[in-house]
Design a protein around this motif. Structure first.
Motif, PDB file in Angstrom:
ATOM      1  N   THR A   1       0.848  -1.193   0.000  1.00  0.00           N
ATOM      2  CA  THR A   1       0.000   0.000   0.000  1.00  0.00           C
ATOM      3  C   THR A   1       0.886   1.246   0.000  1.00  0.00           C
ATOM      4  N   ASP A   2       0.264   2.434  -0.031  1.00  0.00           N
ATOM      5  CA  ASP A   2       1.094   3.642   0.078  1.00  0.00           C
ATOM      6  C   ASP A   2       0.883   4.303   1.442  1.00  0.00           C
ATOM      7  N   ASP A   3       1.734   5.282   1.742  1.00  0.00           N
ATOM      8  CA  ASP A   3       1.707   5.809   3.119  1.00  0.00           C
ATOM      9  C   ASP A   3       0.386   6.481   3.491  1.00  0.00           C
ATOM     10  N   ASN A   4      -0.287   7.142   2.538  1.00  0.00           N
ATOM     11  CA  ASN A   4      -1.588   7.754   2.875  1.00  0.00           C
ATOM     12  C   ASN A   4      -2.628   6.699   3.199  1.00  0.00           C
ATOM     13  N   VAL A   5      -2.709   5.709   2.329  1.00  0.00           N
ATOM     14  CA  VAL A   5      -3.732   4.673   2.497  1.00  0.00           C
ATOM     15  C   VAL A   5      -3.416   3.832   3.734  1.00  0.00           C
ATOM     16  N   ALA A   6      -2.127   3.609   3.968  1.00  0.00           N
ATOM     17  CA  ALA A   6      -1.719   2.811   5.136  1.00  0.00           C
ATOM     18  C   ALA A   6      -2.257   3.440   6.413  1.00  0.00           C
TER      19      ALA A   6
ATOM     20  N   THR B   1       5.916   5.134  -0.929  1.00  0.00           N
ATOM     21  CA  THR B   1       5.550   6.549  -0.883  1.00  0.00           C
ATOM     22  C   THR B   1       4.421   6.793  -1.887  1.00  0.00           C
ATOM     23  N   ALA B   2       3.388   7.545  -1.463  1.00  0.00           N
ATOM     24  CA  ALA B   2       2.256   7.812  -2.356  1.00  0.00           C
ATOM     25  C   ALA B   2       2.716   8.636  -3.558  1.00  0.00           C
ATOM     26  N   GLY B   3       2.120   8.372  -4.701  1.00  0.00           N
ATOM     27  CA  GLY B   3       2.373   9.213  -5.883  1.00  0.00           C
ATOM     28  C   GLY B   3       3.042   8.471  -7.021  1.00  0.00           C
TER      29      GLY B   3
ATOM     30  N   GLY C   1      -4.746   3.202  -4.662  1.00  0.00           N
ATOM     31  CA  GLY C   1      -5.227   3.712  -5.942  1.00  0.00           C
ATOM     32  C   GLY C   1      -4.518   3.050  -7.110  1.00  0.00           C
ATOM     33  N   GLY C   2      -4.563   3.722  -8.256  1.00  0.00           N
ATOM     34  CA  GLY C   2      -4.005   3.165  -9.474  1.00  0.00           C
ATOM     35  C   GLY C   2      -2.511   2.908  -9.397  1.00  0.00           C
ATOM     36  N   VAL C   3      -1.805   3.780  -8.692  1.00  0.00           N
ATOM     37  CA  VAL C   3      -0.345   3.618  -8.595  1.00  0.00           C
ATOM     38  C   VAL C   3      -0.005   2.317  -7.870  1.00  0.00           C
ATOM     39  N   VAL C   4      -0.606   2.142  -6.705  1.00  0.00           N
ATOM     40  CA  VAL C   4      -0.381   0.906  -5.943  1.00  0.00           C
ATOM     41  C   VAL C   4      -0.816  -0.305  -6.770  1.00  0.00           C
TER      42      VAL C   4
ATOM     43  N   PRO D   1      -8.970  -1.757  -4.639  1.00  0.00           N
ATOM     44  CA  PRO D   1      -8.835  -0.368  -5.081  1.00  0.00           C
ATOM     45  C   PRO D   1      -9.550   0.603  -4.154  1.00  0.00           C
ATOM     46  N   THR D   2      -8.886   1.708  -3.828  1.00  0.00           N
ATOM     47  CA  THR D   2      -9.457   2.648  -2.861  1.00  0.00           C
ATOM     48  C   THR D   2      -9.761   4.032  -3.432  1.00  0.00           C
ATOM     49  N   THR D   3      -9.384   4.287  -4.698  1.00  0.00           N
ATOM     50  CA  THR D   3      -9.779   5.563  -5.306  1.00  0.00           C
ATOM     51  C   THR D   3     -10.910   5.292  -6.296  1.00  0.00           C
ATOM     52  N   LEU D   4     -11.674   6.343  -6.621  1.00  0.00           N
ATOM     53  CA  LEU D   4     -12.769   6.140  -7.584  1.00  0.00           C
ATOM     54  C   LEU D   4     -12.188   5.724  -8.937  1.00  0.00           C
ATOM     55  N   LEU D   5     -11.094   6.377  -9.332  1.00  0.00           N
ATOM     56  CA  LEU D   5     -10.479   6.044 -10.614  1.00  0.00           C
ATOM     57  C   LEU D   5     -10.077   4.566 -10.666  1.00  0.00           C
ATOM     58  N   ALA D   6      -9.470   4.093  -9.614  1.00  0.00           N
ATOM     59  CA  ALA D   6      -9.036   2.686  -9.588  1.00  0.00           C
ATOM     60  C   ALA D   6     -10.245   1.754  -9.549  1.00  0.00           C
ATOM     61  N   GLN D   7     -11.292   2.132  -8.819  1.00  0.00           N
ATOM     62  CA  GLN D   7     -12.460   1.254  -8.706  1.00  0.00           C
ATOM     63  C   GLN D   7     -13.205   1.131 -10.029  1.00  0.00           C
TER      64      GLN D   7
ATOM     65  N   ASP E   1     -17.009   2.465   0.775  1.00  0.00           N
ATOM     66  CA  ASP E   1     -16.809   3.353   1.932  1.00  0.00           C
ATOM     67  C   ASP E   1     -15.458   4.071   1.879  1.00  0.00           C
ATOM     68  N   CYS E   2     -14.483   3.447   1.207  1.00  0.00           N
ATOM     69  CA  CYS E   2     -13.155   4.081   1.104  1.00  0.00           C
ATOM     70  C   CYS E   2     -13.246   5.456   0.439  1.00  0.00           C
ATOM     71  N   LEU E   3     -14.281   5.637  -0.386  1.00  0.00           N
ATOM     72  CA  LEU E   3     -14.361   6.897  -1.134  1.00  0.00           C
ATOM     73  C   LEU E   3     -14.631   8.085  -0.214  1.00  0.00           C
TER      74      LEU E   3
ATOM     75  N   THR F   1     -13.015   9.020   2.334  1.00  0.00           N
ATOM     76  CA  THR F   1     -11.791   9.691   2.801  1.00  0.00           C
ATOM     77  C   THR F   1     -10.959  10.241   1.639  1.00  0.00           C
ATOM     78  N   LEU F   2     -11.428   9.983   0.427  1.00  0.00           N
ATOM     79  CA  LEU F   2     -10.665  10.410  -0.750  1.00  0.00           C
ATOM     80  C   LEU F   2     -10.753  11.932  -0.904  1.00  0.00           C
ATOM     81  N   PRO F   3      -9.619  12.623  -1.144  1.00  0.00           N
ATOM     82  CA  PRO F   3      -9.708  14.076  -1.373  1.00  0.00           C
ATOM     83  C   PRO F   3     -10.686  14.375  -2.520  1.00  0.00           C
ATOM     84  N   LYS F   4     -11.444  15.457  -2.341  1.00  0.00           N
ATOM     85  CA  LYS F   4     -12.511  15.822  -3.290  1.00  0.00           C
ATOM     86  C   LYS F   4     -12.015  15.864  -4.740  1.00  0.00           C
TER      87      LYS F   4
HETATM   88  P1  ADP Z   1      -5.194   7.048  -8.945  1.00  0.00           P
HETATM   89  O1  ADP Z   1      -5.995   5.917  -8.406  1.00  0.00           O
HETATM   90  O2  ADP Z   1      -5.976   8.297  -9.107  1.00  0.00           O
HETATM   91  O3  ADP Z   1      -4.397   6.661 -10.139  1.00  0.00           O
HETATM   92  P2  ADP Z   1      -3.131   7.202  -6.798  1.00  0.00           P
HETATM   93  O4  ADP Z   1      -2.895   5.781  -6.627  1.00  0.00           O
HETATM   94  O5  ADP Z   1      -1.939   8.084  -7.047  1.00  0.00           O
HETATM   95  O6  ADP Z   1      -4.122   7.565  -7.951  1.00  0.00           O
HETATM   96  O7  ADP Z   1      -3.912   7.767  -5.540  1.00  0.00           O
HETATM   97  C1  ADP Z   1      -4.193   9.125  -5.445  1.00  0.00           C
HETATM   98  C2  ADP Z   1      -3.911   9.667  -4.047  1.00  0.00           C
HETATM   99  O8  ADP Z   1      -5.006   9.335  -3.175  1.00  0.00           O
HETATM  100  C3  ADP Z   1      -2.674   9.113  -3.390  1.00  0.00           C
HETATM  101  O9  ADP Z   1      -2.045  10.144  -2.689  1.00  0.00           O
HETATM  102  C4  ADP Z   1      -3.223   8.070  -2.425  1.00  0.00           C
HETATM  103  O10 ADP Z   1      -2.373   7.888  -1.343  1.00  0.00           O
HETATM  104  C5  ADP Z   1      -4.530   8.669  -2.013  1.00  0.00           C
HETATM  105  N1  ADP Z   1      -5.597   7.727  -1.651  1.00  0.00           N
HETATM  106  C6  ADP Z   1      -5.904   6.583  -2.287  1.00  0.00           C
HETATM  107  N2  ADP Z   1      -7.018   6.046  -1.771  1.00  0.00           N
HETATM  108  C7  ADP Z   1      -7.432   6.855  -0.781  1.00  0.00           C
HETATM  109  C8  ADP Z   1      -8.534   6.854   0.118  1.00  0.00           C
HETATM  110  N3  ADP Z   1      -9.474   5.922   0.054  1.00  0.00           N
HETATM  111  N4  ADP Z   1      -8.608   7.860   1.015  1.00  0.00           N
HETATM  112  C9  ADP Z   1      -7.689   8.852   1.050  1.00  0.00           C
HETATM  113  N5  ADP Z   1      -6.643   8.931   0.218  1.00  0.00           N
HETATM  114  C10 ADP Z   1      -6.503   7.948  -0.693  1.00  0.00           C
END
Ligand code: ADP
Ligand code: ZN
Length: 359
Positions: A43-48, A72-74, A106-109, A130-136, A170-172, A174-177
């Motif tokens: 995972t990445d540090d934000n999600v962790a 590291t996230a990003g 998210g997509g990077v992870v 997957p925890t971002t909308l884009l990844a889901q 539910d993960c969505l 906490t995702l930044p707007k």
């Molecule tokens: P994407 O899925 O948009 O390709 P990333 O994997 O880079 O992008 O994730 C985008 C950012 O959101 C990263 O900084 C990641 O740590 C953070 N992130 C991912 N999932 C969550 C979540 N559910 N809540 C908060 N932050 C998240």
């Protein structure tokens, strides 16, 4: 729980979608794996910070031995050096061929983790969380894996399917707007190219989605996974059927490249690219003015940018020449042929720039 099957012969796998499903990951694992298989959660540090402990506890409660590895996230983590360190970790732990590799993020992870799973010991089971909308809605369907190298995006990679994908909507929350809105661009795209009813649903319910209403999130994520998996199942390796998924992406990629990947998030660039593509489609008689208005209005109401700055247009030419999807001297541009349908329209870069300048 909504279950969608991605139909790929022997590699057919389910996408399981439910609010709160991360907490039940232990049960999902017990249904499929023996507790003798160790698990690596990457995972990445934000999600962790938000989700790792829950996932670890759920796995350990079910009896699995689990390791975690936090990157590291990003996007800058998408490189072979990072992958190599994870191989080191797996080898130090003497992780066997049966190790289950889980990508939480998210997509990077997802891209890094699936690449590692596809290559470690010639391939070990991979699970996507997957925890971002884009990844889901987008990157977790289709099996693309990989990293950037020498400044080239996703130039090293494989196609590798997960054992299953578990989506916790539910993960969505906490995702930044801005991340959430960027993901919405791909959601709108799916409706625009494949499904007029879904597009109309988005027009009526986008506020509910932005307010994270549970039913609407489940429908949106589920329908998008279904739409994308239909396309992927149609043509897993050959890119032809998949190509319409690139709607809005010709201009988006050029725009991202021009601005050094710093100014626009991918989804924001796709939003601008879709409106540009719709206008080009209208100009060459492929769709109606109303089709353009509906896309522009929906994207703008969601809060996405839609305007292609004039000063970018001439600069786009170099990037269009570099387009990977070029066949001979033509770009395989995706046009809108009415809401819910799209087609490939080969065009020379100069002609496309001319059309874009006139919109
Ligand atoms: P994407 O899925 O948009 O390709 P990333 O994997 O880079 O992008 O994730 C985008 C950012 O959101 C990263 O900084 C990641 O740590 C953070 N992130 C991912 N999932 C969550 C979540 N559910 N809540 C908060 N932050 C998240
Ligand atoms: Zn995209």
């Amino acid at each position: 729980m909504r279950e969608i099957s991605v139909t790929l012969g022997e590699r057919t796998y389910p996408i399981l979608i439910e609010a709160g499903s991360l907490n039940q990951i232990g049960e999902r694992f017990l249904e499929r794996f023996s507790i003798d298989s160790p698990v690596l959660v990457l995972t990445d540090d934000n999600v962790a910070r938000i989700y790792l402990e829950n996932v670890q506890v759920a796995l350990e409660d079910a009896g699995f031995r689990s390791w975690d590895y936090v990157i590291t996230a990003g996007e800058t983590s998408k490189r072979l050096e990072v992958v190599s360190k994870v191989y080191d970790f797996l080898i130090e732990k003497k992780a066997p061929r049966g190790v289950i590799v889980v990508g939480l993020g998210g997509g990077v992870v997802g891209d890094i983790t699936s690449f590692i799973a596809s290559t470690y010991k010639r391939g070990v089971p991979y699970i996507a969380l997957p925890t971002t909308l884009l990844a889901q809605v987008d990157s977790s369907v289709g099996g693309k894996t990989g990293v950037h190298h020498r400044g080239e995006k996703n130039v090293i990679g494989t196609i590798y399917q997960p054992q299953f994908v578990l989506i916790d909507t539910d993960c969505l929350s906490t995702l930044p707007k801005r991340e959430f809105l960027a993901g919405m661009a791909e959601v709108v795209k799916q409706g625009a190219i494949k499904n007029p009813e879904f597009f109309a649903y988005l027009e009526h319910h986008y506020r509910d989605i932005l307010n994270l209403e549970q039913d609407d999130l489940l429908k949106t994520v589920g329908d998008c996974c279904q739409l994308k998996s239909d396309v992927v199942a149609e043509d897993e390796f050959d890119e032809r059927a998949r190509h319409v998924l690139n709607y809005g992406h010709t201009v988006a990629h050029a725009l991202e490249g021009l601005t050094g990947f710093r100014h626009y998030m991918h989804g924001e660039a796709v939003s601008i690219g879709m409106v540009a593509a719709a206008k080009v489609s209208l100009a060459v008689g492929k769709c109606s003015a109303d089709d353009v208005v509906r896309q522009e209005r929906l994207l703008r109401s969601i809060g996405l940018p839609t305007r292609l700055e004039k000063h970018f247009i001439l600069q786009l030419l170099d990037h269009l020449y570099a387009d990977k999807k070029r066949v001979g001297d033509e770009i395989m541009f995706v046009v809108c042929t009415g809401i819910g349908s799209a087609d490939i329209w080969p065009v020379k870069p100069e002609r496309l720039v001319e059309l874009l300048s006139a919109i």
